[in-house]
Design a protein around this motif. Structure first.
Motif, PDB file in Angstrom:
ATOM      1  N   TRP A 109      20.336   8.208  22.159  1.00  0.00           N
ATOM      2  CA  TRP A 109      21.656   8.830  22.052  1.00  0.00           C
ATOM      3  C   TRP A 109      22.632   7.944  21.277  1.00  0.00           C
ATOM      4  CZ3 TRP A 109      22.991  13.638  22.431  1.00  0.00           C
ATOM      5  CH2 TRP A 109      24.339  13.986  22.529  1.00  0.00           C
ATOM      6  N   SER A 113      24.522   9.019  17.944  1.00  0.00           N
ATOM      7  CA  SER A 113      25.987   9.063  18.038  1.00  0.00           C
ATOM      8  C   SER A 113      26.662   8.161  17.027  1.00  0.00           C
ATOM      9  CB  SER A 113      26.431   8.685  19.455  1.00  0.00           C
ATOM     10  OG  SER A 113      25.945   9.623  20.399  1.00  0.00           O
ATOM     11  N   ASN A 116      27.061  10.401  14.123  1.00  0.00           N
ATOM     12  CA  ASN A 116      27.869  11.588  14.404  1.00  0.00           C
ATOM     13  C   ASN A 116      29.320  11.241  14.727  1.00  0.00           C
ATOM     14  OD1 ASN A 116      27.587  14.542  14.561  1.00  0.00           O
ATOM     15  ND2 ASN A 116      28.323  14.245  16.662  1.00  0.00           N
ATOM     16  N   ASN A 117      29.543  10.051  15.274  1.00  0.00           N
ATOM     17  CA  ASN A 117      30.914   9.622  15.550  1.00  0.00           C
ATOM     18  C   ASN A 117      31.690   9.349  14.257  1.00  0.00           C
ATOM     19  OD1 ASN A 117      30.536   9.822  18.297  1.00  0.00           O
ATOM     20  ND2 ASN A 117      30.131   7.641  18.596  1.00  0.00           N
ATOM     21  N   SER A 123      28.357  19.010  17.478  1.00  0.00           N
ATOM     22  CA  SER A 123      28.848  18.974  18.849  1.00  0.00           C
ATOM     23  C   SER A 123      27.794  18.329  19.742  1.00  0.00           C
ATOM     24  CB  SER A 123      29.144  20.380  19.353  1.00  0.00           C
ATOM     25  OG  SER A 123      27.935  21.121  19.480  1.00  0.00           O
ATOM     26  N   GLU A 124      28.220  17.853  20.900  1.00  0.00           N
ATOM     27  CA  GLU A 124      27.262  17.288  21.848  1.00  0.00           C
ATOM     28  C   GLU A 124      26.228  18.330  22.238  1.00  0.00           C
ATOM     29  OE1 GLU A 124      27.185  15.335  26.359  1.00  0.00           O
ATOM     30  OE2 GLU A 124      29.031  15.250  25.152  1.00  0.00           O
ATOM     31  N   LYS A 125      26.654  19.565  22.381  1.00  0.00           N
ATOM     32  CA  LYS A 125      25.728  20.647  22.735  1.00  0.00           C
ATOM     33  C   LYS A 125      24.639  20.801  21.678  1.00  0.00           C
ATOM     34  CE  LYS A 125      25.543  25.609  23.751  1.00  0.00           C
ATOM     35  NZ  LYS A 125      26.328  26.869  23.861  1.00  0.00           N
ATOM     36  N   LEU A 127      23.525  18.523  19.546  1.00  0.00           N
ATOM     37  CA  LEU A 127      22.637  17.360  19.551  1.00  0.00           C
ATOM     38  C   LEU A 127      21.675  17.412  20.729  1.00  0.00           C
ATOM     39  CD1 LEU A 127      25.146  14.556  18.522  1.00  0.00           C
ATOM     40  CD2 LEU A 127      23.461  15.721  17.084  1.00  0.00           C
ATOM     41  N   LEU A 128      22.153  17.827  21.881  1.00  0.00           N
ATOM     42  CA  LEU A 128      21.275  17.957  23.046  1.00  0.00           C
ATOM     43  C   LEU A 128      20.218  19.038  22.804  1.00  0.00           C
ATOM     44  CD1 LEU A 128      23.893  17.673  25.946  1.00  0.00           C
ATOM     45  CD2 LEU A 128      22.144  15.988  25.328  1.00  0.00           C
ATOM     46  N   LYS A 140      16.573  10.501  25.960  1.00  0.00           N
ATOM     47  CA  LYS A 140      17.949  10.338  25.501  1.00  0.00           C
ATOM     48  C   LYS A 140      18.497   8.939  25.742  1.00  0.00           C
ATOM     49  CE  LYS A 140      22.639  11.900  26.536  1.00  0.00           C
ATOM     50  NZ  LYS A 140      23.478  12.723  27.444  1.00  0.00           N
ATOM     51  N   CYS A 162      23.111  14.931  11.036  1.00  0.00           N
ATOM     52  CA  CYS A 162      24.492  14.776  11.520  1.00  0.00           C
ATOM     53  C   CYS A 162      25.494  14.683  10.373  1.00  0.00           C
ATOM     54  CB  CYS A 162      24.604  13.547  12.429  1.00  0.00           C
ATOM     55  SG  CYS A 162      23.820  13.746  14.032  1.00  0.00           S
TER      56      CYS A 162
END
Length: 219
Positions: A109, A113, A116-117, A123-125, A127-128, A140, A162
Motif C-alpha cells: 500500500w 500510495s 498516487n499521493n 480513489s482509495e476504492k 486501488l483496493l 496490502k 496511478c
C-alpha cells in the motif's frame, strides 16, 4: 499526445552492426519511420540484450545514447525542456520498467500510495479494487521484499496505473506470471487504457502480455 514516431533509431552500442540480421530484420532499429499511435496495442519481441529496455528508456527521456530521432507529435524529443518532460511524464506517458523500482522495505500500500499521493488520480476504492482484481488484496500491508516477483509485478502495474496517460509502456510486465494471472493483468490494463483511448506497448522475450488482438513487432 497522438503519436510517437521512431526514425532511423539506433542505440550507440549497436553502431557498426547495421548489416547484421539483428538490425536488418528489425522493424524499429535503423528502420524507416515506425509510429505508435494512440489506441494501439503492440507487443514488442526481442531476444535478451536486444535493446527492449533501452528503447523504452530512450522514449521516456532517461537515456540519450542513440542516433536517429524520436518524435512526439512531430516534435523531436531532444528539444524538450525539463518542464516539458515533467508534464509528459505526469499526463502523457506511463512507464513500468523491467526492474519495477519498488521500495522493498515499504508495504504494498505504501508503494502504491507514494505515486498516487503525488497524482491524486485514483480513489482509495479504486486501488483496493485493483488489489482485489489482481489477487493481492491480502498483501496490502506486507513489505514488498516479502512478496514473490510475480506479486511484485502486480504491485508495480497498479502503481503505473496511478496517473493519466496517452501511452503506457510495460517492460516485460508478466515475465513471472502464469497464464491465468497474465490474462487478468491484460484485461485490467486494456480496460484502463480503453477509458483513455490510450496506446499500450509491451515488451517480452517470450511470455508476452495477453492483450486482445495485439500487433506483434520484432525489435
Amino acid at each position: 499526445m497522438r503519436e510517437i514516431t521512431l526514425l532511423h533509431l539506433l542505440p550507440n552500442v549497436f553502431k557498426g552492426m547495421e548489416d547484421t540480421s539483428q538490425i536488418r530484420e528489425s522493424r524499429i532499429w535503423d528502420a524507416p519511420p515506425f509510429t505508435f499511435k494512440k489506441g494501439c496495442r503492440i507487443c514488442i519481441h526481442a531476444e535478451s540484450g536486444g535493446g527492449k529496455s533501452s528503447l523504452l528508456s530512450f522514449i521516456y527521456g532517461q537515456r540519450h545514447d542513440y542516433s536517429g530521432e524520436i518524435l512526439f507529435d512531430n516534435q523531436n524529443i531532444r528539444s524538450l525542456s525539463i518542464k516539458n518532460w515533467c508534464e509528459i511524464r505526469r499526463h502523457n506517458i506511463a512507464l513500468l520498467p523491467q526492474e519495477m523500482r519498488l521500495f522493498p522495505e515499504l508495504t504494498v500500500w505504501e508503494n502504491i500510495s507514494l505515486k498516487n499521493n503525488l497524482t491524486h488520480y485514483r480513489s482509495e476504492k479504486e486501488l483496493l479494487e485493483f488489489l482485489s482484481v489482481l489477487g493481492i488484496q491480502e498483501k496490502k500491508n506486507t513489505p514488498v521484499n516479502k512478496l514473490s516477483i510475480g506479486q511484485q509485478q502486480r504491485v508495480a502495474i497498479i502503481r503505473t496505473l496511478c496517473q493519466p496517460f496517452d501511452f503506457i509502456f510495460l517492460d516485460e510486465p508478466v515475465s513471472h506470471l502464469d497464464e491465468p494471472n497474465n490474462k487478468i493483468v491484460a484485461e485490467l490494463v486494456e480496460e484502463e487504457a480503453g477509458k483513455l483511448q490510450a496506446g499500450i506497448i509491451t515488451t517480452s522475450v517470450g511470455n508476452h502480455l495477453l492483450l486482445s488482438h495485439p500487433e506483434f513487432v520484432q525489435l
